[in-house]
Design a protein around this motif. Structure first.
Motif, PDB file in Angstrom:
ATOM      1  N   MET A 182      37.973   9.014 -28.047  1.00  0.00           N
ATOM      2  CA  MET A 182      38.157   9.502 -26.927  1.00  0.00           C
ATOM      3  C   MET A 182      39.327   9.201 -26.139  1.00  0.00           C
ATOM      4  O   MET A 182      39.967   9.970 -25.447  1.00  0.00           O
ATOM      5  CB  MET A 182      37.006   8.924 -26.091  1.00  0.00           C
ATOM      6  N   VAL A 183      39.637   8.004 -26.238  1.00  0.00           N
ATOM      7  CA  VAL A 183      41.071   7.597 -25.753  1.00  0.00           C
ATOM      8  C   VAL A 183      42.255   8.518 -26.380  1.00  0.00           C
ATOM      9  O   VAL A 183      43.197   8.934 -25.400  1.00  0.00           O
ATOM     10  CB  VAL A 183      41.287   5.980 -25.796  1.00  0.00           C
ATOM     11  N   CYS A 184      42.135   8.485 -27.507  1.00  0.00           N
ATOM     12  CA  CYS A 184      43.207   9.372 -28.148  1.00  0.00           C
ATOM     13  C   CYS A 184      43.257  10.873 -27.637  1.00  0.00           C
ATOM     14  O   CYS A 184      44.201  11.590 -27.284  1.00  0.00           O
ATOM     15  CB  CYS A 184      42.976   9.479 -29.589  1.00  0.00           C
ATOM     16  N   ASN A 185      41.817  11.441 -27.179  1.00  0.00           N
ATOM     17  CA  ASN A 185      41.785  12.828 -26.672  1.00  0.00           C
ATOM     18  C   ASN A 185      42.389  12.939 -25.267  1.00  0.00           C
ATOM     19  O   ASN A 185      42.687  13.928 -24.859  1.00  0.00           O
ATOM     20  CB  ASN A 185      40.298  13.496 -26.887  1.00  0.00           C
ATOM     21  N   PHE A 186      42.478  11.798 -24.599  1.00  0.00           N
ATOM     22  CA  PHE A 186      42.914  11.699 -23.423  1.00  0.00           C
ATOM     23  C   PHE A 186      44.424  11.340 -23.254  1.00  0.00           C
ATOM     24  O   PHE A 186      44.853  11.403 -22.153  1.00  0.00           O
ATOM     25  CB  PHE A 186      42.161  10.962 -22.463  1.00  0.00           C
ATOM     26  N   THR A 187      45.129  11.064 -24.577  1.00  0.00           N
ATOM     27  CA  THR A 187      46.304  10.825 -24.528  1.00  0.00           C
ATOM     28  C   THR A 187      47.346  11.860 -25.372  1.00  0.00           C
ATOM     29  O   THR A 187      48.482  12.120 -24.950  1.00  0.00           O
ATOM     30  CB  THR A 187      46.640   9.560 -25.377  1.00  0.00           C
ATOM     31  N   GLU A 188      46.513  12.433 -26.201  1.00  0.00           N
ATOM     32  CA  GLU A 188      47.080  13.521 -27.038  1.00  0.00           C
ATOM     33  C   GLU A 188      47.506  14.759 -26.057  1.00  0.00           C
ATOM     34  O   GLU A 188      46.787  15.168 -25.147  1.00  0.00           O
ATOM     35  CB  GLU A 188      45.962  14.022 -28.041  1.00  0.00           C
ATOM     36  N   GLY A 189      48.882  15.146 -26.450  1.00  0.00           N
ATOM     37  CA  GLY A 189      49.184  16.314 -25.770  1.00  0.00           C
ATOM     38  C   GLY A 189      49.822  16.071 -24.419  1.00  0.00           C
ATOM     39  O   GLY A 189      50.517  17.070 -23.741  1.00  0.00           O
ATOM     40  N   LYS A 190      49.942  14.722 -23.901  1.00  0.00           N
ATOM     41  CA  LYS A 190      50.145  14.417 -22.651  1.00  0.00           C
ATOM     42  C   LYS A 190      51.744  14.105 -22.551  1.00  0.00           C
ATOM     43  O   LYS A 190      52.151  13.334 -23.282  1.00  0.00           O
ATOM     44  CB  LYS A 190      49.400  13.380 -21.809  1.00  0.00           C
ATOM     45  N   PRO A 191      52.404  15.046 -21.827  1.00  0.00           N
ATOM     46  CA  PRO A 191      54.173  14.646 -21.638  1.00  0.00           C
ATOM     47  C   PRO A 191      54.150  13.158 -21.357  1.00  0.00           C
ATOM     48  O   PRO A 191      55.341  12.597 -21.877  1.00  0.00           O
ATOM     49  CB  PRO A 191      54.413  15.701 -20.555  1.00  0.00           C
ATOM     50  N   LYS A 192      53.577  12.572 -20.560  1.00  0.00           N
ATOM     51  CA  LYS A 192      53.693  11.294 -19.838  1.00  0.00           C
ATOM     52  C   LYS A 192      53.471  10.440 -21.248  1.00  0.00           C
ATOM     53  O   LYS A 192      54.415   9.236 -21.127  1.00  0.00           O
ATOM     54  CB  LYS A 192      52.649  10.776 -19.098  1.00  0.00           C
ATOM     55  N   PHE A 193      52.991  10.737 -22.131  1.00  0.00           N
ATOM     56  CA  PHE A 193      52.912   9.709 -23.427  1.00  0.00           C
ATOM     57  C   PHE A 193      53.415  10.269 -24.978  1.00  0.00           C
ATOM     58  O   PHE A 193      53.019  10.253 -25.823  1.00  0.00           O
ATOM     59  CB  PHE A 193      51.208   9.589 -23.704  1.00  0.00           C
ATOM     60  N   ASN A 240      46.332   6.023 -22.946  1.00  0.00           N
ATOM     61  CA  ASN A 240      46.218   6.827 -21.402  1.00  0.00           C
ATOM     62  C   ASN A 240      45.676   5.535 -20.547  1.00  0.00           C
ATOM     63  O   ASN A 240      44.279   5.125 -20.746  1.00  0.00           O
ATOM     64  CB  ASN A 240      45.555   7.738 -21.209  1.00  0.00           C
ATOM     65  N   PRO A 241      46.398   4.863 -19.845  1.00  0.00           N
ATOM     66  CA  PRO A 241      45.685   3.573 -19.091  1.00  0.00           C
ATOM     67  C   PRO A 241      44.381   3.970 -18.028  1.00  0.00           C
ATOM     68  O   PRO A 241      43.658   3.274 -17.853  1.00  0.00           O
ATOM     69  CB  PRO A 241      46.907   3.179 -18.142  1.00  0.00           C
ATOM     70  N   ASN A 242      44.255   5.483 -17.920  1.00  0.00           N
ATOM     71  CA  ASN A 242      42.940   5.592 -17.188  1.00  0.00           C
ATOM     72  C   ASN A 242      41.669   5.350 -17.900  1.00  0.00           C
ATOM     73  O   ASN A 242      40.580   5.457 -17.385  1.00  0.00           O
ATOM     74  CB  ASN A 242      43.201   7.291 -16.941  1.00  0.00           C
ATOM     75  N   THR A 243      41.836   5.317 -19.436  1.00  0.00           N
ATOM     76  CA  THR A 243      40.823   5.314 -20.096  1.00  0.00           C
ATOM     77  C   THR A 243      40.860   3.828 -20.945  1.00  0.00           C
ATOM     78  O   THR A 243      40.427   3.427 -21.738  1.00  0.00           O
ATOM     79  CB  THR A 243      41.011   5.964 -21.418  1.00  0.00           C
ATOM     80  N   ALA A 244      41.360   2.931 -20.163  1.00  0.00           N
ATOM     81  CA  ALA A 244      41.604   1.494 -20.624  1.00  0.00           C
ATOM     82  C   ALA A 244      40.064   0.809 -20.640  1.00  0.00           C
ATOM     83  O   ALA A 244      39.909   0.039 -21.666  1.00  0.00           O
ATOM     84  CB  ALA A 244      42.460   0.541 -19.544  1.00  0.00           C
ATOM     85  N   CYS A 245      39.360   1.015 -19.913  1.00  0.00           N
ATOM     86  CA  CYS A 245      38.064   0.539 -20.014  1.00  0.00           C
ATOM     87  C   CYS A 245      37.179   1.045 -21.162  1.00  0.00           C
ATOM     88  O   CYS A 245      36.568   0.402 -21.848  1.00  0.00           O
ATOM     89  CB  CYS A 245      37.334   0.958 -18.676  1.00  0.00           C
ATOM     90  N   ALA A 298      42.324 -10.345 -24.245  1.00  0.00           N
ATOM     91  CA  ALA A 298      43.424 -10.741 -23.371  1.00  0.00           C
ATOM     92  C   ALA A 298      44.083  -9.384 -22.836  1.00  0.00           C
ATOM     93  O   ALA A 298      44.595  -9.554 -21.457  1.00  0.00           O
ATOM     94  CB  ALA A 298      44.308 -11.497 -24.264  1.00  0.00           C
ATOM     95  N   ARG A 299      44.179  -8.376 -23.610  1.00  0.00           N
ATOM     96  CA  ARG A 299      44.889  -6.946 -23.059  1.00  0.00           C
ATOM     97  C   ARG A 299      44.055  -6.464 -22.201  1.00  0.00           C
ATOM     98  O   ARG A 299      44.648  -5.997 -21.078  1.00  0.00           O
ATOM     99  CB  ARG A 299      45.163  -6.169 -24.257  1.00  0.00           C
ATOM    100  N   ALA A 300      42.781  -6.395 -22.166  1.00  0.00           N
ATOM    101  CA  ALA A 300      41.973  -5.917 -21.398  1.00  0.00           C
ATOM    102  C   ALA A 300      41.863  -6.541 -19.769  1.00  0.00           C
ATOM    103  O   ALA A 300      41.783  -6.152 -18.859  1.00  0.00           O
ATOM    104  CB  ALA A 300      40.373  -5.844 -21.530  1.00  0.00           C
ATOM    105  N   LYS A 301      42.196  -7.910 -19.724  1.00  0.00           N
ATOM    106  CA  LYS A 301      42.226  -8.694 -18.661  1.00  0.00           C
ATOM    107  C   LYS A 301      43.460  -8.355 -18.051  1.00  0.00           C
ATOM    108  O   LYS A 301      43.387  -8.495 -16.667  1.00  0.00           O
ATOM    109  CB  LYS A 301      42.186 -10.273 -19.172  1.00  0.00           C
ATOM    110  N   GLU A 302      44.515  -8.231 -18.637  1.00  0.00           N
ATOM    111  CA  GLU A 302      45.780  -7.766 -18.078  1.00  0.00           C
ATOM    112  C   GLU A 302      45.883  -6.299 -17.244  1.00  0.00           C
ATOM    113  O   GLU A 302      46.222  -6.135 -16.249  1.00  0.00           O
ATOM    114  CB  GLU A 302      46.939  -7.694 -19.334  1.00  0.00           C
ATOM    115  N   VAL A 303      45.187  -5.409 -18.227  1.00  0.00           N
ATOM    116  CA  VAL A 303      45.193  -3.900 -17.638  1.00  0.00           C
ATOM    117  C   VAL A 303      44.198  -3.678 -16.704  1.00  0.00           C
ATOM    118  O   VAL A 303      44.236  -2.846 -15.871  1.00  0.00           O
ATOM    119  CB  VAL A 303      44.801  -2.987 -18.912  1.00  0.00           C
ATOM    120  N   ILE A 304      42.800  -4.115 -16.981  1.00  0.00           N
ATOM    121  CA  ILE A 304      41.826  -4.066 -16.058  1.00  0.00           C
ATOM    122  C   ILE A 304      41.516  -5.216 -15.084  1.00  0.00           C
ATOM    123  O   ILE A 304      41.073  -4.885 -13.807  1.00  0.00           O
ATOM    124  CB  ILE A 304      40.285  -3.990 -16.902  1.00  0.00           C
ATOM    125  N   GLY A 305      41.776  -6.420 -15.493  1.00  0.00           N
ATOM    126  CA  GLY A 305      41.504  -7.472 -14.651  1.00  0.00           C
ATOM    127  C   GLY A 305      40.452  -8.186 -14.795  1.00  0.00           C
ATOM    128  O   GLY A 305      39.571  -8.045 -15.867  1.00  0.00           O
TER     129      GLY A 305
END
Length: 208
Positions: free
Chosen positions: A40-51, A140-145, A201-208
């Motif tokens: 799912m995260v890949c699908n929200f990252t794939e094809g996005k110019p930002k990534f 995509n950081p919007n799908t970090a959770c 550890a990464r989740a704590k950094e990105v999500i809090g």
């Protein structure tokens, strides 16, 4: 097939007084859900110019995630089938010495297979954990959770699979087989624990 049931149907069967499906099939399902979330995260990252800089890697992760998801879904039914074979072996006749010998042999064979199946689940869950960490890092950081839940779900699947491996070991007499499985558990546990800690550890950094 268990995987063709509705979510409600699977949960109700799991809650019934039937010995299978049980923890092994649940562990495989957890792993497949973890893989699905990474996809799912890949699908929200794939094809996005930002990534654009990570597109090739995301495509590779997605392909591997799809393969792992499918394998783990197969293991949902595979684990229950392996358990059923053990039960069949225990029901074999044991009146004569020949019957007792055959029954014992069949029990050992079936128990080994019921051990190797969750070991495959554990191996696949370790691979899902690695993908979870990657998508949590570059996706995509919007799908970090979703990436984080992918990781913790896969880790739960891994732990469940290892429990199912270990519960069978006391019934197996083949010392060479036992040692190989125990050695494999140690390697997988180390890999899983390291990936899980990095994900948290990464989740704590990105999500809090």
């Amino acid at each position: 097939m268990l995987v063709n049931k509705t979510v409600c149907g699977f949960v109700e069967e799991l809650a019934s007084n039937s010995a299978a499906p049980g923890g092994g099939s649940t562990a495989a399902l957890a792993g497949s859900l973890g893989a699905a979330l990474s996809i799912m995260v890949c699908n929200f990252t794939e094809g996005k110019p930002k990534f654009s800089s990570v597109q090739d890697e995301i495509t590779q992760i997605k392909q591997k995630g799809l393969a792992l998801k499918n394998d783990l879904m197969d293991y949902v039914d595979g684990d229950t089938n392996a358990f059923d074979e053990v039960m069949k072996a225990y029901k074999l006749p044991k009146e004569t010495d020949a019957e007792k010998s055959l029954r014992s042999e069949k029990i050992q064979e079936a128990t080994k297979q019921a051990t190797l199946l969750p070991l495959k689940v554990a191996e696949s869950c370790v691979e899902v954990l690695k993908l979870s960490l990657k998508v949590l890092t570059i996706g995509n950081p919007n799908t970090a959770c979703d990436a984080a839940v992918s990781g913790v779900t896969a880790y739960a699947g891994f732990q469940g699979a290892i429990f199912n491996v270990k519960i069978n070991l006391s019934s197996i007499k083949d010392e060479t087989f036992l040692q190989k499985v125990r050695d494999k558990i140690l390697v997988l546990q180390d890999e899983a624990d390291k990936s899980n800690q990095l994900i948290l550890a990464r989740a704590k950094e990105v999500i809090g």
